[in-house]
Scaffold this motif. Structure first.
Motif, PDB file in Angstrom:
ATOM      1  N   LEU A   1     -29.321  34.233   5.935  1.00  0.00           N
ATOM      2  CA  LEU A   1     -29.325  32.953   5.243  1.00  0.00           C
ATOM      3  C   LEU A   1     -27.965  32.623   4.607  1.00  0.00           C
ATOM      4  CD1 LEU A   1     -31.260  30.642   4.486  1.00  0.00           C
ATOM      5  CD2 LEU A   1     -31.841  31.920   2.431  1.00  0.00           C
ATOM      6  N   ASP A   2     -27.099  33.608   4.427  1.00  0.00           N
ATOM      7  CA  ASP A   2     -25.829  33.417   3.715  1.00  0.00           C
ATOM      8  C   ASP A   2     -25.007  32.222   4.187  1.00  0.00           C
ATOM      9  OD1 ASP A   2     -26.347  35.444   1.957  1.00  0.00           O
ATOM     10  OD2 ASP A   2     -25.023  36.902   2.922  1.00  0.00           O
ATOM     11  N   PRO A   3     -24.820  32.011   5.490  1.00  0.00           N
ATOM     12  CA  PRO A   3     -24.001  30.858   5.909  1.00  0.00           C
ATOM     13  C   PRO A   3     -24.620  29.512   5.550  1.00  0.00           C
ATOM     14  CG  PRO A   3     -24.327  32.393   7.742  1.00  0.00           C
ATOM     15  CD  PRO A   3     -25.214  32.842   6.625  1.00  0.00           C
ATOM     16  N   TYR A   4     -25.915  29.498   5.256  1.00  0.00           N
ATOM     17  CA  TYR A   4     -26.620  28.246   5.004  1.00  0.00           C
ATOM     18  C   TYR A   4     -26.874  27.996   3.516  1.00  0.00           C
ATOM     19  CZ  TYR A   4     -27.353  28.887   9.958  1.00  0.00           C
ATOM     20  OH  TYR A   4     -27.150  29.094  11.293  1.00  0.00           O
ATOM     21  N   LYS A   5     -26.521  28.953   2.672  1.00  0.00           N
ATOM     22  CA  LYS A   5     -26.788  28.806   1.234  1.00  0.00           C
ATOM     23  C   LYS A   5     -26.069  27.612   0.616  1.00  0.00           C
ATOM     24  CE  LYS A   5     -28.260  33.502   0.336  1.00  0.00           C
ATOM     25  NZ  LYS A   5     -27.956  34.794  -0.316  1.00  0.00           N
ATOM     26  N   PRO A   6     -24.795  27.350   0.951  1.00  0.00           N
ATOM     27  CA  PRO A   6     -24.161  26.151   0.385  1.00  0.00           C
ATOM     28  C   PRO A   6     -24.916  24.868   0.753  1.00  0.00           C
ATOM     29  CG  PRO A   6     -22.498  27.590   1.314  1.00  0.00           C
ATOM     30  CD  PRO A   6     -23.835  28.151   1.714  1.00  0.00           C
ATOM     31  N   TYR A   7     -25.413  24.803   1.987  1.00  0.00           N
ATOM     32  CA  TYR A   7     -26.177  23.633   2.409  1.00  0.00           C
ATOM     33  C   TYR A   7     -27.477  23.532   1.598  1.00  0.00           C
ATOM     34  CZ  TYR A   7     -28.802  20.366   5.282  1.00  0.00           C
ATOM     35  OH  TYR A   7     -29.539  19.296   5.706  1.00  0.00           O
ATOM     36  N   LEU A   8     -28.146  24.672   1.386  1.00  0.00           N
ATOM     37  CA  LEU A   8     -29.369  24.675   0.585  1.00  0.00           C
ATOM     38  C   LEU A   8     -29.090  24.176  -0.832  1.00  0.00           C
ATOM     39  CD1 LEU A   8     -31.164  28.000   1.563  1.00  0.00           C
ATOM     40  CD2 LEU A   8     -31.957  25.675   1.986  1.00  0.00           C
ATOM     41  N   HIS A   9     -27.994  24.638  -1.421  1.00  0.00           N
ATOM     42  CA  HIS A   9     -27.638  24.214  -2.771  1.00  0.00           C
ATOM     43  C   HIS A   9     -27.381  22.708  -2.817  1.00  0.00           C
ATOM     44  CE1 HIS A   9     -26.646  28.330  -4.555  1.00  0.00           C
ATOM     45  NE2 HIS A   9     -27.190  28.537  -3.368  1.00  0.00           N
ATOM     46  N   GLN A  10     -26.687  22.217  -1.812  1.00  0.00           N
ATOM     47  CA  GLN A  10     -26.396  20.784  -1.749  1.00  0.00           C
ATOM     48  C   GLN A  10     -27.688  19.978  -1.652  1.00  0.00           C
ATOM     49  OE1 GLN A  10     -24.139  19.612   1.699  1.00  0.00           O
ATOM     50  NE2 GLN A  10     -24.824  17.490   1.520  1.00  0.00           N
TER      51      GLN A  10
ATOM     52  N   GLY B   1     -29.021  25.313  13.239  1.00  0.00           N
ATOM     53  CA  GLY B   1     -28.821  26.569  13.951  1.00  0.00           C
ATOM     54  C   GLY B   1     -29.386  27.809  13.286  1.00  0.00           C
ATOM     55  N   TYR B   2     -30.082  27.661  12.162  1.00  0.00           N
ATOM     56  CA  TYR B   2     -30.667  28.806  11.469  1.00  0.00           C
ATOM     57  C   TYR B   2     -31.749  29.434  12.344  1.00  0.00           C
ATOM     58  CZ  TYR B   2     -33.332  31.366   7.921  1.00  0.00           C
ATOM     59  OH  TYR B   2     -34.000  32.327   7.216  1.00  0.00           O
ATOM     60  N   ARG B   3     -31.700  30.764  12.511  1.00  0.00           N
ATOM     61  CA  ARG B   3     -32.656  31.443  13.372  1.00  0.00           C
ATOM     62  C   ARG B   3     -33.585  32.363  12.605  1.00  0.00           C
ATOM     63  NH1 ARG B   3     -32.535  31.033  17.988  1.00  0.00           N
ATOM     64  NH2 ARG B   3     -31.339  31.291  19.823  1.00  0.00           N
ATOM     65  N   GLY B   4     -33.500  32.344  11.283  1.00  0.00           N
ATOM     66  CA  GLY B   4     -34.365  33.196  10.462  1.00  0.00           C
ATOM     67  C   GLY B   4     -35.728  32.562  10.252  1.00  0.00           C
ATOM     68  N   GLY B   5     -36.520  33.189   9.411  1.00  0.00           N
ATOM     69  CA  GLY B   5     -37.870  32.721   9.161  1.00  0.00           C
ATOM     70  C   GLY B   5     -37.987  31.867   7.908  1.00  0.00           C
ATOM     71  N   VAL B   6     -39.095  31.180   7.817  1.00  0.00           N
ATOM     72  CA  VAL B   6     -39.351  30.309   6.666  1.00  0.00           C
ATOM     73  C   VAL B   6     -39.525  31.126   5.387  1.00  0.00           C
ATOM     74  CG1 VAL B   6     -41.859  30.208   6.975  1.00  0.00           C
ATOM     75  CG2 VAL B   6     -40.671  28.301   5.862  1.00  0.00           C
TER      76      VAL B   6
ATOM     77  N   GLU C   1     -38.461  32.412  -0.224  1.00  0.00           N
ATOM     78  CA  GLU C   1     -38.164  33.397  -1.263  1.00  0.00           C
ATOM     79  C   GLU C   1     -36.827  33.125  -1.934  1.00  0.00           C
ATOM     80  OE1 GLU C   1     -38.556  37.215   0.596  1.00  0.00           O
ATOM     81  OE2 GLU C   1     -40.742  37.124   0.558  1.00  0.00           O
ATOM     82  N   TYR C   2     -35.880  32.575  -1.199  1.00  0.00           N
ATOM     83  CA  TYR C   2     -34.580  32.280  -1.784  1.00  0.00           C
ATOM     84  C   TYR C   2     -34.675  31.148  -2.811  1.00  0.00           C
ATOM     85  CZ  TYR C   2     -29.701  31.105  -2.382  1.00  0.00           C
ATOM     86  OH  TYR C   2     -28.476  30.841  -2.933  1.00  0.00           O
ATOM     87  N   VAL C   3     -35.422  30.101  -2.491  1.00  0.00           N
ATOM     88  CA  VAL C   3     -35.477  28.947  -3.393  1.00  0.00           C
ATOM     89  C   VAL C   3     -36.567  29.070  -4.452  1.00  0.00           C
ATOM     90  CG1 VAL C   3     -34.480  27.383  -1.690  1.00  0.00           C
ATOM     91  CG2 VAL C   3     -36.960  27.527  -1.905  1.00  0.00           C
ATOM     92  N   SER C   4     -37.523  29.975  -4.282  1.00  0.00           N
ATOM     93  CA  SER C   4     -38.643  30.037  -5.222  1.00  0.00           C
ATOM     94  C   SER C   4     -38.239  30.307  -6.667  1.00  0.00           C
ATOM     95  CB  SER C   4     -39.693  31.043  -4.752  1.00  0.00           C
ATOM     96  OG  SER C   4     -39.216  32.350  -4.887  1.00  0.00           O
ATOM     97  N   PRO C   5     -37.243  31.149  -6.968  1.00  0.00           N
ATOM     98  CA  PRO C   5     -36.890  31.330  -8.375  1.00  0.00           C
ATOM     99  C   PRO C   5     -36.346  30.067  -9.023  1.00  0.00           C
ATOM    100  CG  PRO C   5     -35.948  33.093  -7.059  1.00  0.00           C
ATOM    101  CD  PRO C   5     -36.501  32.071  -6.111  1.00  0.00           C
ATOM    102  N   TYR C   6     -35.898  29.123  -8.223  1.00  0.00           N
ATOM    103  CA  TYR C   6     -35.308  27.912  -8.751  1.00  0.00           C
ATOM    104  C   TYR C   6     -36.303  26.766  -8.818  1.00  0.00           C
ATOM    105  CZ  TYR C   6     -31.553  30.888  -7.279  1.00  0.00           C
ATOM    106  OH  TYR C   6     -30.759  31.969  -7.087  1.00  0.00           O
ATOM    107  N   SER C   7     -37.493  26.986  -8.292  1.00  0.00           N
ATOM    108  CA  SER C   7     -38.511  25.943  -8.320  1.00  0.00           C
ATOM    109  C   SER C   7     -39.016  25.788  -9.743  1.00  0.00           C
ATOM    110  CB  SER C   7     -39.691  26.313  -7.427  1.00  0.00           C
ATOM    111  OG  SER C   7     -39.274  26.418  -6.102  1.00  0.00           O
ATOM    112  N   CYS C   8     -39.234  24.585 -10.107  1.00  0.00           N
ATOM    113  CA  CYS C   8     -39.739  24.307 -11.448  1.00  0.00           C
ATOM    114  C   CYS C   8     -40.426  22.958 -11.400  1.00  0.00           C
ATOM    115  CB  CYS C   8     -38.595  24.305 -12.448  1.00  0.00           C
ATOM    116  SG  CYS C   8     -39.088  23.881 -14.117  1.00  0.00           S
ATOM    117  N   GLU C   9     -41.521  22.841 -12.080  1.00  0.00           N
ATOM    118  CA  GLU C   9     -42.219  21.564 -12.108  1.00  0.00           C
ATOM    119  C   GLU C   9     -41.417  20.528 -12.881  1.00  0.00           C
ATOM    120  OE1 GLU C   9     -45.854  22.675 -13.912  1.00  0.00           O
ATOM    121  OE2 GLU C   9     -46.415  23.992 -12.269  1.00  0.00           O
TER     122      GLU C   9
END
Length: 131
Positions: free
Chosen positions: A56-65, A85-90, A95-103
């Protein structure tokens, strides 16, 4: 983990043996031994995966954006990453974004003026934005 560490050290201080602590707490002897040998709970958080790269590392900046733009649904983010082009799983994305989720996030990715659901989530949100 921190609570277990404190409990194990408290029982050790009372003179209890590792095997007895394992029975008392319903933990394996290996887990109790690891907890007992760690001076602080933070020592337990360093493991074989610390510092390793992720698919997921190459895509983290895109996720943050996208997160800052208000796209906070992991399934939608996963779909967008696949188009890039991400080939990993959902699950990795979730799990990467879940700590940042907030209502308490607005559609603009900012904290609402209402009280955050917890201090830890609000701290996680600030760590996410500072990356």
């Amino acid at each position: 983990m921190r609570r277990q560490h404190a409990t194990v050290h408290q029982l050790l201080g009372q003179g209890m043996a590792l095997r007895a602590i394992a029975r008392e707490l319903g933990l394996s002897r290996t887990t109790v031994r690891r907890l007992a040998h760690a001076a602080t709970p933070d020592e337990l958080l360093v493991g074989q995966w610390t510092g390793r790269t992720s698919i997921l590392d190459p895509y983290k900046p895109y996720l943050h954006q996208r997160w800052a733009e208000g796209r906070t649904n992991a399934a939608h983010l996963f779909g967008e990453l696949q188009q890039h082009g991400y080939r990993g799983g959902v699950t990795i994305v979730r799990e990467y974004v879940s700590p940042y989720s907030c209502e308490c996030t607005t559609k603009y990715g900012d904290m609402c003026t209402t009280q955050a659901t917890s201090v830890s989530r609000s701290m996680a949100w600030s760590r996410f934005l500072s990356r």
